[in-house]
Structures are given as C-alpha cells and as structure tokens.
Design a protein around this motif. Structure first.
Motif, mmCIF file in Angstrom:
data_model
loop_
_atom_site.group_PDB
_atom_site.id
_atom_site.type_symbol
_atom_site.label_atom_id
_atom_site.label_comp_id
_atom_site.label_asym_id
_atom_site.label_seq_id
_atom_site.Cartn_x
_atom_site.Cartn_y
_atom_site.Cartn_z
ATOM 1 N N ALA A 38 0.875 -1.339 -0.136
ATOM 2 C CA ALA A 38 -0.104 0.166 -0.232
ATOM 3 C C ALA A 38 1.212 1.041 0.024
ATOM 4 O O ALA A 38 0.813 2.073 -0.591
ATOM 5 C CB ALA A 38 -0.960 0.122 1.049
ATOM 6 N N GLU A 39 2.003 0.495 0.316
ATOM 7 C CA GLU A 39 2.816 2.500 0.444
ATOM 8 C C GLU A 39 3.360 2.330 -0.723
ATOM 9 O O GLU A 39 3.380 3.829 -0.924
ATOM 10 C CB GLU A 39 3.905 2.449 1.594
ATOM 11 N N GLY A 77 -4.642 -0.546 1.341
ATOM 12 C CA GLY A 77 -4.183 -2.510 1.466
ATOM 13 C C GLY A 77 -5.400 -3.487 2.051
ATOM 14 O O GLY A 77 -4.902 -4.312 2.318
ATOM 15 N N ARG A 78 -6.210 -2.962 1.585
ATOM 16 C CA ARG A 78 -7.911 -3.732 1.421
ATOM 17 C C ARG A 78 -7.921 -4.665 0.461
ATOM 18 O O ARG A 78 -8.316 -5.401 0.439
ATOM 19 C CB ARG A 78 -9.051 -3.170 2.139
ATOM 20 N N GLU A 79 -6.803 -4.624 -0.546
ATOM 21 C CA GLU A 79 -6.938 -4.942 -2.415
ATOM 22 C C GLU A 79 -5.713 -5.204 -2.879
ATOM 23 O O GLU A 79 -4.538 -3.843 -2.791
ATOM 24 C CB GLU A 79 -8.266 -4.371 -3.031
ATOM 25 N N VAL A 80 -5.266 -5.813 -3.518
ATOM 26 C CA VAL A 80 -4.225 -6.589 -3.731
ATOM 27 C C VAL A 80 -4.783 -5.863 -6.057
ATOM 28 O O VAL A 80 -5.490 -6.478 -5.809
ATOM 29 C CB VAL A 80 -3.642 -7.057 -4.271
ATOM 30 N N ARG A 110 6.254 -5.152 -8.535
ATOM 31 C CA ARG A 110 5.323 -6.290 -8.509
ATOM 32 C C ARG A 110 5.702 -7.356 -7.481
ATOM 33 O O ARG A 110 5.005 -7.880 -7.052
ATOM 34 C CB ARG A 110 6.022 -7.174 -10.002
ATOM 35 N N ALA A 111 6.773 -7.128 -6.531
ATOM 36 C CA ALA A 111 7.625 -8.040 -6.359
ATOM 37 C C ALA A 111 6.763 -7.968 -4.722
ATOM 38 O O ALA A 111 6.179 -9.048 -4.279
ATOM 39 C CB ALA A 111 9.292 -8.422 -5.894
ATOM 40 N N LEU A 112 5.949 -6.025 -4.033
ATOM 41 C CA LEU A 112 5.396 -6.264 -3.191
ATOM 42 C C LEU A 112 4.317 -6.537 -3.215
ATOM 43 O O LEU A 112 3.564 -6.784 -2.624
ATOM 44 C CB LEU A 112 5.557 -4.266 -3.060
ATOM 45 N N MET A 113 3.699 -6.363 -4.783
ATOM 46 C CA MET A 113 2.181 -7.030 -4.702
ATOM 47 C C MET A 113 2.066 -7.748 -4.607
ATOM 48 O O MET A 113 0.565 -9.073 -3.535
ATOM 49 C CB MET A 113 1.733 -6.266 -5.859
ATOM 50 N N CYS A 118 -0.224 -13.082 -1.340
ATOM 51 C CA CYS A 118 0.167 -14.054 -0.989
ATOM 52 C C CYS A 118 -0.513 -14.613 0.500
ATOM 53 O O CYS A 118 -1.377 -15.058 0.643
ATOM 54 C CB CYS A 118 1.214 -14.661 -0.835
ATOM 55 N N VAL A 119 -0.664 -13.151 0.981
ATOM 56 C CA VAL A 119 -1.140 -12.707 1.987
ATOM 57 C C VAL A 119 -2.892 -12.893 2.228
ATOM 58 O O VAL A 119 -4.083 -13.658 3.489
ATOM 59 C CB VAL A 119 -0.343 -11.870 2.742
ATOM 60 N N ARG A 120 -3.339 -12.019 1.184
ATOM 61 C CA ARG A 120 -4.799 -11.485 0.748
ATOM 62 C C ARG A 120 -5.483 -12.572 0.154
ATOM 63 O O ARG A 120 -6.472 -12.681 -0.099
ATOM 64 C CB ARG A 120 -4.434 -10.037 0.903
ATOM 65 N N SER A 121 -4.984 -12.427 -1.407
ATOM 66 C CA SER A 121 -5.352 -12.782 -2.075
ATOM 67 C C SER A 121 -4.614 -14.227 -3.220
ATOM 68 O O SER A 121 -3.791 -13.566 -4.013
ATOM 69 C CB SER A 121 -5.791 -12.287 -3.170
ATOM 70 N N PRO A 122 -4.807 -15.381 -2.864
ATOM 71 C CA PRO A 122 -4.647 -16.573 -3.273
ATOM 72 C C PRO A 122 -4.470 -16.655 -4.502
ATOM 73 O O PRO A 122 -3.689 -17.445 -5.387
ATOM 74 C CB PRO A 122 -4.782 -17.998 -2.277
ATOM 75 N N LEU A 123 -5.678 -16.428 -5.041
ATOM 76 C CA LEU A 123 -6.537 -16.755 -6.164
ATOM 77 C C LEU A 123 -5.171 -15.091 -7.095
ATOM 78 O O LEU A 123 -4.209 -15.785 -8.522
ATOM 79 C CB LEU A 123 -6.921 -15.788 -6.869
ATOM 80 N N GLN A 124 -4.938 -14.056 -6.804
ATOM 81 C CA GLN A 124 -4.137 -13.348 -7.196
ATOM 82 C C GLN A 124 -2.886 -13.995 -7.552
ATOM 83 O O GLN A 124 -2.001 -13.604 -8.571
ATOM 84 C CB GLN A 124 -4.317 -11.617 -6.885
#
Length: 408
Positions: A38-39, A77-80, A110-113, A118-124
């Motif tokens: 998010a930052e 930070g609530r969505e990637v 992209r590495a940060l995303m 990996c934490v919020r959206s396994p599909l992404q």
C-alpha cells in the motif's frame, strides 16, 4: 469581506479545479507485506498527481475495471491490484515526470504486490506466479532459439571446411605428404565436429519443442486462472449460475465491454463441455445474445484439438455434438476446420469427419485452394464430394394438387 463580483469570479474556478483528497492512515491490522504494498502504491499515486476519478479512468481498460471505491481499497491495503496495473501506474508516473518507465521499478512494485497477494488473495498470487513463469519460459525459449541458430551456423561452417579439405585432397599430385596429412587431419576433424553439431542440433530442437509444449500448457492454465479472476472480480462463482449472474449484472450496469471480456475468458478458460452447458444456461435464462457470443468465441478461438476431443467424446447422435458441430462449421476459421478434419483422419474418426464436412457444406463455407498444403486440399475436395452427394433442394410447387412449379 469579498464582493459578490469576486465571489462570482472565484466560484467557477473552484468548480473547474479537480481536488485530490488525502488518504486515510493505514490500518494497523494490515500485515507487513500488505502495508509495504500500500505504501508503494501511495508513493506512485503522489508521483502521478491525478484525482481519484482521473486515475481510475486511466487505469481501466482491456478487461480491467477500476473505480474510486476500488482505487481506495488499493491505497488502503484492503485489496491487491491486478498485475497489469503495476505497469500502468509506472507509465502514468513516468509520463508526468517526462521520463522512461524503469523496468527495475516495475519489477520491485510487482514483487511487493505478489507478497501482499500471498497474504490476502491466493487467486491473485497464482496469477503472479503464472505470469512470472511465462516470462522465464519466454526468456529460456529465446535462448534456445539463439543457441540452435548458433549451432546451425557453426555446422554450415564446418561442412564448408570439410568440403574445402576434400576438394584440395582431390589434387594430391600438387601436394607434399605433409600437406596431404594436414588436409586429411583437417577433414577428419571437421567430420567429427559435424557429427557432434548434428547431435547437439537434434537435442536443441527437441528442447525447443518441449518448451513450446510447456508454453501451451502454461497458456491453458493461465486462461483458466484469468477466467476465475474475472469471476471473482465481478462477484460471480465458478458455477454456471454464478457465471450467468456475473454477466447479467455487468449487462444491467451497462458495462458491456466487461461482460464481453468475461464471456471471452470463460470460453477460453473452461473445458469445452462446461462452456456448452453454460450456453444452455444462458438459453434457459433467455439471454440469447450472450449464448450466441459464447458459441462464437468457443468455435472461433479455442484450439482445434480442444474442439476435436470434445466432439470425439460425445455420442454420435447426441444433441450436444450436433450443436457444437454447427458452431464450429459456422464460426471456426478455415485453418481450424482443416486441422479438425485432419484429426478426424489421423484418429480414424471417419463418421465424425463426414459429419463435420456435411455441416460445413450445409453452411456453404468455402475452402480456398492452397497447393502448398495437402490437408487444405483434402478438405476442399471432400467438401466438393459432400455437396455432390447431398440431395438437391426440393422444387417449390404452387399447391399439393400437382400444378406446375411456380417461379418465385
């Protein structure tokens, strides 16, 4: 105190100037990967300098839909964001700064995303993994192509070296024993290197073919992932009712481009038989336009062997096979029809091949002459035979009482 004139002058100016509101502090409950992502996105937003409405509009397109609400979720930070958005953000930042897009910065974002996904959206996270794997595969394939070309160039040079030595040896009378010995050694060395190069070229060619197969497999998995991502983004599920509901929602919201994109992804990413069932589901809901579009994409863009395998697995007289044959005969490119016809011959599916050609003939599809391709010629000749064997259209009569045909 300002005068009315001054207020009138300043009022329109305030309406014309877009306001870029500040962002709320990040939630302390965010994980470290989510916070860092998010930052990073906030930093890019500050560099771009657009309002939320302007930025959302510039980020949307090509099947990706971004609005103010979703943009706020990215920055809080609530969505990637989807992987493609990293490139778009950096492109907008570079455009505003009059600079070139830094590939290294894009990779870092992209590495940060990916870490946040990996934490919020396994599909992404899966989308990132597949895209990274494809980039690496493309890189290795390019290296394999260059290695094969280099080996072929060296083989050409070694063959010339061998031929030169052999030509010189034919005039042995003009050479001393030492010269003959040297030419013989050079020829033998060239022959040995030629054998080595030919073996390396065969192996390099096999590696290249395997990498192409890897790419096909990865593309198939990626299409399925894209379809699931599209459904997730639009609030649908992988079930037929969920897919239909997502498409209907997009149509009713006047987001036809997004609905078309979703249909395309479903047609390319789901098994052919499941896509056929979805056509039935659209028909049951009287969504005939969406069903027709799904049929067209399925028949025109799916790989010919996917269609052949589905047709082969259906019973000869089944309605599903008959309908799919009709879609294919109507919408598939000629080169796909040629490939499916060839598969029918190769696999001994003679009845299916005949049914396919009859369906093509009924729709009056033409196969252009192509003297360089045996199977194109085969399909064209078989279609001519099918038309010759088909019954002539019945003559129209004025009445059932046997009066003369009427020219209408």
């Amino acid at each position: 105190m300002p005068t009315a004139q001054h207020e009138g002058e300043r009022g329109p100016a305030r309406e014309q100037m877009p306001v870029r509101r500040g962002l709320a502090p990040l939630d302390e409950r965010l994980s470290e990967p989510e916070r860092r992502c998010a930052e990073r996105l906030r930093e890019l937003r500050a560099r771009i300098g657009l309002t939320s409405e302007e930025l959302a509009e510039r980020l949307s397109g090509d099947g990706i839909r971004v609005d103010r609400t979703r943009l706020s979720k990215f920055f809080n930070g609530r969505e990637v964001p989807r992987r493609e958005i990293a490139v778009r953000l950096h492109a907008l930042a570079a455009e505003g700064e009059g600079a070139e897009v830094s590939a290294e910065e894009v990779r870092a974002t992209r590495a940060l995303m990916y870490a946040a996904a990996c934490v919020r959206s396994p599909l992404q996270a899966r989308e990132f993994e597949l895209a990274t794997a494809r980039e690496e595969l493309d890189l290795h394939r390019a290296e394999a192509v260059e290695e094969l070309a280099s080996l072929q160039r060296e083989l050409h040079d070694e063959r010339k070296r061998r031929q030169d030595a052999e030509d010189a040896l034919e005039d042995m009378a003009f050479h001393s024993r030492a010269e003959v010995r040297a030419l013989t050694e050079e020829r033998d060395a060239a022959l040995e290197r030629i054998a080595q190069l030919e073996d390396q070229i065969r192996q390099a060619g096999a590696v290249l073919r395997l990498r192409d197969r890897d790419a096909e497999t990865l593309d198939r998995i990626t299409r399925a992932t894209d379809a699931e991502l599209a459904l997730w983004e639009h609030g649908g599920t992988g079930e037929l009712s969920g897919i239909c509901a997502a498409v209907v929602h997009l149509r009713d919201a006047d987001e036809d481009d997004a609905a078309d994109r979703l249909i395309d992804q479903i047609a390319l990413g789901h098994p052919v038989r499941d896509v056929m069932r979805l056509v039935d589901e659209f028909a049951a809901r009287r969504r005939f336009y969406d069903g027709s579009r799904l049929e067209g994409v399925l028949a025109s863009k799916r790989k010919p062997m996917d269609l052949f395998r589905c047709l082969s697995n259906e019973a000869e007289q089944s309605e599903a096979r008959s309908r799919l044959l009709g879609f294919v005969a109507e919408h598939a490119p000629v080169e796909h029809l040629v490939r499916i016809n060839k598969a029918c011959v190769d696999h001994g599916s003679l009845e299916l091949g005949s049914a396919l050609r009859n369906a093509i003939a009924e729709r009056q599809r033409e196969v252009p002459e192509n003297d360089g391709d045996l199977w194109t010629t085969h399909l064209r000749l078989m279609l001519e035979m099918a038309r010759e064997l088909s019954p002539a259209p019945a003559q129209q009569t004025a009445s059932a009482g046997g009066s003369a045909p009427v020219d209408r």
